[in-house]
Scaffold this active site. Structure first.
Site, PDB file in Angstrom:
ATOM      1  CG  HIS A  42      81.975 101.934   9.226  1.00 13.61           C
ATOM      2  ND1 HIS A  42      81.265 100.952  10.280  1.00 13.61           N
ATOM      3  CD2 HIS A  42      82.009 101.007   8.418  1.00 13.61           C
ATOM      4  CE1 HIS A  42      81.091  99.950  10.019  1.00 13.61           C
ATOM      5  NE2 HIS A  42      81.387 100.008   8.597  1.00 13.61           N
ATOM      6  CB  CYS A 100      79.546  96.670   9.491  1.00 13.64           C
ATOM      7  SG  CYS A 100      81.390  96.515   8.703  1.00 13.64           S
ATOM      8  CG  HIS A 103      75.623  99.770   6.661  1.00 11.88           C
ATOM      9  ND1 HIS A 103      75.746  99.641   8.110  1.00 11.88           N
ATOM     10  CD2 HIS A 103      76.493  99.454   5.926  1.00 11.88           C
ATOM     11  CE1 HIS A 103      77.113  99.038   8.264  1.00 11.88           C
ATOM     12  NE2 HIS A 103      77.410  98.918   6.884  1.00 11.88           N
TER      13      HIS A 103
END
Length: 420
Positions: free
Chosen positions: A349, A173, A314
């Protein structure tokens, strides 16, 4: 004895700026519309109607698909030779170049750095199924170049004749942010003058949903409320939601940008990459090395913790991840309380692309001097001591900002931006 200048932006390091952006998300097919909808409290998370949801009876039935396909924007030859990620990166790079004013650059000094997280793994599975059904002849001689992890970056490098290097960070990620960080590093070290950088990611598919769902602690299963499912920093958060995206930016030396009278959107001032050394899928709960990445990015930018006005978090909406990030921010920025935004509440995401998406959002926040609201924050977790923007957009005097990205494997990336 001559003292060497300090290795920070504005001294030993040249000034680097952002001069172009391109993005496609579950909210819109461009960066500006995505930005406007985020400021309007809109969400790109919807019910998924893919056949595999019912076929495998998946527990997660929500997510954010892109609102476009790329095939009609490419030639027949390009379609035959490119896999999905190459198609996305090629189309986005063309939009980026137009957004940047179609600059004439020295291609010997142009580099490409595009990350991905999951890559083309699903397409390899489909190719294997074809081979089992029809034999080896079912596999195209173009299969390797279509599905290799560096394919998206390589396609853009060829499209724009980049000769100062082509990189493909694969760091879960954090991939998109790491790609931008490496690009900045190469420019300040004098290896390139400009860089096409960012991240792309594959479509929402069955295996990633199943794999993350089996972990039980990272994906939200609030199928009855798609837009309200991802709740970063909220007391009742229960995980992230997938949202497709791809994002690229053009960064270059300020001298290069000024020489061509470019439209400068923001400064990119510092970047740091660290690792937790703690666990394969869990962050260090103390946020130690994540905090160091933030502090180091701020230092390399020639700034102090008190200078940071905004943090693009994040914040995926997991219990352990959000708390660890809050600790990291507070460790790095001491008593400073910047305005914090968590875009995954609205966009979901996008794994390897998300760091690039959120870097662009950070640039736009500095350009427009406003931060969108974090959606679905009803009850701030009492253990999270952050000033999270929620409810409505917050205008302000935002001079400097940090974008955080963290990934499975213990990857931490922080990038410091400044208004221009």
């Amino acid at each position: 004895m001559t003292t060497s200048p300090e290795l920070v932006t504005g001294k030993a390091f040249p000034n680097v700026v952002v001069t172009g952006i391109a993005m496609t998300t579950a909210l819109a097919t461009d960066a500006e519309t995505t930005w406007k909808l985020l400021l309007d409290n809109q969400s790109g998370i919807r019910m998924l109607d893919d056949p595999f949801i019912e076929e495998f009876n998946l527990p997660v039935r929500i997510g954010g698909h892109l609102l476009e396909e790329f095939d009609h924007q490419l030639t027949r030859v390009e379609l035959r030779r490119m896999g999905y990620l190459q198609r996305m990166s090629t189309v986005l790079s063309r939009r980026l170049w137009e957004n940047a004013g179609s600059p004439e650059v020295d291609t010997n000094r142009l580099m490409v750095s595009i990350g991905t997280g999951l890559g083309s793994a699903e397409e390899l599975v489909f190719s294997y199924d074809d081979m089992r059904a029809r034999g080896m002849k079912a596999v195209s001689p173009l299969a390797v170049q279509k599905y290799m992890p560096n394919g998206a970056a390589a396609a853009v490098g060829l499209e724009h004749h980049a000769k100062a290097g082509v990189m493909t960070p694969v760091s879960a990620c954090a991939s998109g942010s790491e790609a931008i960080a490496h690009a900045w590093q190469q420019i300040v070290l004098g290896e390139a003058d400009s860089a096409i950088c960012g991240g792309v990611e594959t479509k929402i598919e069955a295996v990633p949903i199943a794999g993350f769902s089996q972990m039980r602690i990272v994906m939200s299963t609030k199928n009855d409320n798609p837009a309200g499912a991802c709740r970063p920093f909220d007391r009742d958060r229960d995980g992230f939601v997938f949202g497709e995206a791809g994002a690229l930016m053009l960064i270059e030396t300020e001298d290069s940008a000024k020489a061509r009278s470019a439209n400068i959107l923001a400064r990119i001032m510092g970047a740091s990459i660290t690792s937790d050394g703690f666990h394969m899928v869990a962050p260090d709960p103390n946020g130690e090395r994540a905090g160091h990445a933030i502090a180091r990015a701020v230092h390399l930018a020639g700034l102090s913790p008190s200078d940071i006005d905004h943090v693009n978090a994040h914040a995926t909406g997991t219990q352990v991840g959000d708390l660890a990030e809050a600790k990291a921010i507070n460790k790095a920025l001491c008593n400073n309380r910047p305005a914090v935004y968590a875009p995954k509440s609205a966009l979901g995401h996008s794994v390897g692309a998300v760091g690039a998406v959120e870097s662009i959002l950070t640039v736009l926040a500095l350009r427009d001097q406003v931060i969108p609201p974090t959606l679905n924050l009803v009850n701030l977790d009492p253990d999270i001591d952050l000033d999270v923007v929620a409810g409505k957009p917050r205008p302000g005097d935002y001079r400097y900002a940090v974008n955080n990205s963290f990934g499975f494997g213990g990857h931490n990336v922080a990038i410091a931006f400044g208004c221009y």
